[in-house]
Design an enzyme around this catalytic site. Structure first.
Site: not given
Ligand code: PLP
Length: 438
Positions: A107
């Protein structure tokens, strides 16, 4: 580029307004009016571009004239300032590591990019912007780090007092400056509902220019397309090949960004949406019934989501046609037991340490390759977090073997005391706090 609301295609807004508001006032997610096509020559030359040039060519059409090119370039350099290595696990299965950013989860890229855009708009409007976020863990850290010391922006993060891990809490509360952490005596759902109420409150909106930084914001969503191009770039390309991607999915933003990259012309054969037992989408692909169940807690808790917001974008991209979608997307779910077993197996066979989210990505890929009975197809799964972030959920026998990354040391050694303000989960208390401060 203009963006329309998925609830009403006639509601068109600019890139600037879409980033500033996040969600359309009619409640719909924004979608770009058209998807630019990259020509095949560009795809063939992809390994020869540096990553900044590449990112500019991909993202520029989506921003258009709203941010000058030299400023976009600055945002891109700021965002892609860590590595995205790809490693072979076995056969033709590769892992793309997306956890080398400051908070050790993928993210970071979206948060950084959005912070850069907002900072530009704040200066242009001559207004300070307040970002309100509720977090169950990962989003808060990435947003705090991405927005830290950005001029013209302050960030208020609401987190549940006993709902997040100690590393995540440190990441949210140790920065200070323009990052304010509110420890809410309640659940994540309480935090989310308080944030939603604040967005609708007249008095609060008179005092603040509010925006949200959740994953449906196009400023966070679109830069995730970079990952798929960066993976492709690292494959040695003599003949153009088609890749298969497995994406561990929660709110389905990352997967949907990959689908945008494919629509732009990146050769991707299939996607695999890998989920934990919160399996609304695997069930939907089988039965065509969209039926979210109450959320179940798992060890891959960043994916504990049962009604994924970004699925409406995916459904729209495939013209709400289940046959078209099934041609491009497979989806499988896995239990915690299967996840833990695969982490142990990959460690003992290949000396590679997966985290619970990446392990689900691996399992999805393997299930697909077994189904088509061909492990030699070039394929990639995304590793979305560093295993240290989910230490408590890792197999006990492996916990001591996880190496401590230097990115985290910076956080844990920081001299700042934890700075957070305890508040009750009563919206009026939060509202008064907002109205009385400064
Ligand atoms: C947010 C997150 C996801 C999921 O991603 P999306 O785009 O919401 O499907 C998967 N793994 C981790 C470690 C995350 O922080």
């Amino acid at each position: 580029m203009l963006y329309y609301s998925l609830k009403n295609y006639k509601n068109l807004v600019s890139f600037e307004d879409a980033v500033l508001t996040g969600l359309s006032p009619d409640g719909g997610l924004y979608m770009p009016k058209c998807i630019p096509k990259l020509d095949t020559k560009f795809i063939r030359k992809l390994p020869f571009h540096d990553i900044y040039t590449l990112a500019m060519l991909i993202i520029k059409p989506y921003i258009g004239k709203y941010i000058p090119e030299e400023f976009i370039d600055k945002i891109i350099h700021d965002t892609l300032n860590f590595s995205f290595p790809m490693k072979k696990i076995h056969d033709n299965i590769h892992v793309l590591e997306l956890f080398h950013g400051p908070t050790l989860a993928f993210k970071d890229v979206g948060a950084k990019f959005m912070a850069g855009c907002l900072s530009f708009f704040s200066k242009k409007l001559g207004k300070s912007i307040t970002v309100l976020v509720a977090t169950s863990g990962d989003t808060g850290g990435a947003v705090a780090k991405g927005f830290h010391q950005k001029p013209g922006i302050e960030v208020i993060i609401l987190y549940p007092y006993n709902g997040i891990s100690s590393v995540q809490k440190k990441q949210i509360t140790s920065l200070g400056d323009n990052i304010l952490a509110l420890e809410i005596h309640g659940s994540f759902d309480d935090c989310q509902s308080m944030v939603k109420k604040a967005f609708l409150d007249k008095e609060v909106n008179k005092k603040y220019t509010l925006t949200s930084a959740n994953s449906i914001n196009i400023g966070r969503w679109l830069p995730q397309m970079f990952y798929y191009f960066l993976a492709y770039r690292q494959m040695i390309i003599k003949n153009p090949i088609e890749l298969i991607f497995s994406v561990p999915s929660g709110n389905f933003g990352n997967l949907c960004a990959g689908m945008m990259a494919e629509k732009m012309g990146l050769p991707i054969k299939f996607f695999i949406a890998s989920t934990n037992i919160n399996d609304t989408i695997p069930r939907f692909l089988k039965s065509t019934k969209y039926h979210p169940l109450p959320v179940k807690k798992t060890i891959s808790n960043a994916m504990d989501i049962s009604d994924p917001s970004n699925f409406s974008r995916i459904w729209h991209l495939y013209h709400k046609n289940i046959f078209q979608l099934r041609k491009k997307l497979y989806s499988y779910k896995f239990t915690d037991e299967e996840t833990l077993a695969s982490i142990k197996m990959i460690w003992s066979e290949y000396q590679y340490m997966l985290d619970p989210h990446g392990a689900i990505g691996y399992l999805g890929l393997r299930q697909y390759l077994q189904k088509v009975n061909n492990v030699s197809e070039p394929s990639v799964f995304l590793e979305t977090a560093h295993p240290i972030k989910f230490l408590d959920h890792m197999p006990f026998s492996l916990q001591k073997k996880i190496l401590f990354p230097k990115e985290l040391e910076v956080f844990l050694n920081t001299k700042n005391k934890n700075q957070s303000i305890p508040l009750s989960n009563d919206f009026n208390v939060f509202k008064n706090w907002l109205l009385e401060r400064k």
